[in-house]
Structures are given as structure tokens and as C-alpha cells.
Enzyme design. Structure first.
Site, short mmCIF file in Angstrom:
data_model
loop_
_atom_site.label_atom_id
_atom_site.label_comp_id
_atom_site.label_asym_id
_atom_site.label_seq_id
_atom_site.Cartn_x
_atom_site.Cartn_y
_atom_site.Cartn_z
N GLU A 65 -10.53 -41.53 16.01
CA GLU A 65 -11.00 -40.25 16.56
C GLU A 65 -9.88 -39.45 17.24
OE1 GLU A 65 -12.85 -43.16 17.01
OE2 GLU A 65 -14.27 -42.54 15.45
N ALA A 87 -4.30 -48.26 20.42
CA ALA A 87 -3.77 -49.56 19.98
C ALA A 87 -4.59 -50.04 18.80
CB ALA A 87 -3.83 -50.58 21.11
N HIS A 95 -9.85 -52.98 7.71
CA HIS A 95 -10.17 -51.86 8.60
C HIS A 95 -8.92 -51.37 9.34
CE1 HIS A 95 -13.04 -49.30 10.50
NE2 HIS A 95 -12.77 -49.73 11.72
N ARG A 134 4.28 -54.11 24.25
CA ARG A 134 4.67 -52.69 24.19
C ARG A 134 3.89 -51.83 25.18
NH1 ARG A 134 5.73 -55.49 20.12
NH2 ARG A 134 7.48 -55.00 18.72
N1 INI Z 1 -9.89 -48.59 16.83
C1 INI Z 1 -8.73 -48.77 17.49
O1 INI Z 1 -8.29 -47.89 18.25
N2 INI Z 1 -8.03 -49.92 17.34
C2 INI Z 1 -8.44 -50.92 16.50
O2 INI Z 1 -7.74 -51.97 16.41
C3 INI Z 1 -9.65 -50.76 15.79
N3 INI Z 1 -10.14 -51.78 14.90
O3 INI Z 1 -9.38 -52.72 14.61
O4 INI Z 1 -11.25 -51.74 14.42
C4 INI Z 1 -10.38 -49.54 15.98
N4 INI Z 1 -11.55 -49.31 15.33
C5 INI Z 1 -12.46 -48.28 15.70
C6 INI Z 1 -12.14 -46.95 15.06
O5 INI Z 1 -11.01 -46.37 15.69
C7 INI Z 1 -13.30 -45.95 15.18
O6 INI Z 1 -13.57 -45.73 16.54
C8 INI Z 1 -14.56 -46.43 14.47
O7 INI Z 1 -14.27 -46.75 13.13
C9 INI Z 1 -15.65 -45.32 14.48
O8 INI Z 1 -15.22 -44.14 13.82
#
Ligand code: INI
Length: 162
Positions: A65, A87, A95, A134
Site C-alpha cells: 500500500e 519491511a 507473496h 538494518r
Molecule cells: N507486507 C509487508 O510490508 N511486508 C511483508 O513481508 C509482507 N508479507 O510478507 O506478506 C506484507 N504483506 C502485506 C501486503 O503488503 C499487503 O498489505 C496485503 O497484501 C494487502 O494488500
């Protein structure tokens, strides 16, 4: 005079122009890593002369987002630069790749589309340990680093526009 010394070099400084506003767009996903990145970014901005009232932190659910929030803020037209922090940590599914590439491509696209510098402080790591390293431990703080890039790019933009 040598030929080399006649070549003009343009670069930004780390001086924040008075009144410059900055937004930090941060994901809540993996907040244990992202919060130190936010604090690093705030620290860099304040240490370099930003006023607290000119800083805004915008939270989004995940790194996916981040580009949308950056786009909305950039279109508002009231910030000199945006610092994106998040992160993305590799899990057992693909994913990770989708989120990591959407975040980085989107950040770059929004910056170019709007002409607002956006520093990419979104970590993409294979392990939690690499992310923690980091975020203010062994490998520095990428939120701090991204804020420094944002400051420099604002200054460079002013130099280039004249
Ligand atoms: N969002 C992250 O910021 N970091 C991640 O590691 C992550 N993983 O691994 O799933 C993650 N997933 C959520 C994604 O950013 C969205 O919020 C979600 O798909 C809804 O749109």
C-alpha cells in the site's frame, strides 16, 4: 586549467530549506522492524534542521500500500519529499516477490510521475535477522539513510531547477 577541473558537478547538500515539509509513509506490517526505521528517519530530519510541525507520518497496512499513499501525498503538493519505510521479509510463499516488486516499482513510478523525490527505505530481506540488522543495529538504520537521501534530493532538485 586542467580539462577535468572545467567539468561542472552538481549535487545536493544536506541543508533543509526553512519550511520544507516531509512525509514519512510507513507500513504497519512487520512494525517491530518498521518503527525503528520511522524513528531513524525522524532523527535524521530533525538533526538536519527540519521542524517537527513540518513532518508527517502516514501509516499504511503493508508495503504493498506504500505507493498509493505516496501518490496521494505527492499529489497534495505540500511536501518537498517523501520517505517510504517498510519491511518485506521472505516467507515460504511467492507473496514476498509480489509485495517487494510492487513496493519498489510503485515508489519509483510515483516519484517520476509526480516529480516529488521519494526515498526508498523499504527493506527487502531473506530473514528477520537481516531486517533487524538494518533497523538500527549491526548494519545501521535504513530509515535514517533514506531520510538523508530525501534531504539531498530536495536540495539537488533546487540546484537543477535553478
Ligand atoms: N507486507 C509487508 O510490508 N511486508 C511483508 O513481508 C509482507 N508479507 O510478507 O506478506 C506484507 N504483506 C502485506 C501486503 O503488503 C499487503 O498489505 C496485503 O497484501 C494487502 O494488500
Amino acid at each position: 586549467m586542467s580539462q577535468r577541473s572545467q567539468i561542472q558537478t552538481l549535487e545536493g547538500t544536506f541543508t533543509i530549506v526553512d519550511g520544507a515539509r516531509f512525509a514519512i509513509v510507513a507500513s504497519r506490517f512487520n512494525s517491530f522492524v518498521v518503527e525503528p526505521l520511522v524513528e531513524g528517519a525522524v532523527d535524521a530530519l530533525l538533526r538536519h534542521g527540519a521542524r517537527p510541525e513540518n513532518l508527517q507520518i502516514i501509516k499504511v497496512p503493508g508495503s504493498w500500500e506504500i505507493p498509493f499513499a505516496c501518490q496521494q501525498v505527492a499529489r497534495r503538493g505540500d511536501v518537498a519529499a517523501i520517505i517510504a519505510v517498510g519491511a518485506v521479509i521472505r516467507g515460504a510463499t511467492p507473496h514476498f516477490d509480489h509485495v517487494a516488486s510492487q513496493a519498489s516499482k510503485g515508489i519509483s513510478q510515483v516519484s517520476l510521475d509526480t516529480g516529488i523525490p521519494i526515498a526508498n527505505g523499504v527493506l527487502t530481506t531473506d530473514t528477520i535477522e537481516q531486517a533487524v540488522e538494518r533497523a538500527g543495529t549491526k548494519a545501521g538504520n535504513k530509515g535514517y539513510d533514506a531520510a538523508m537521501v530525501a534531504i539531498e534530493m530536495v536540495a539537488l532538485g533546487r540546484v537543477l531547477r535553478g
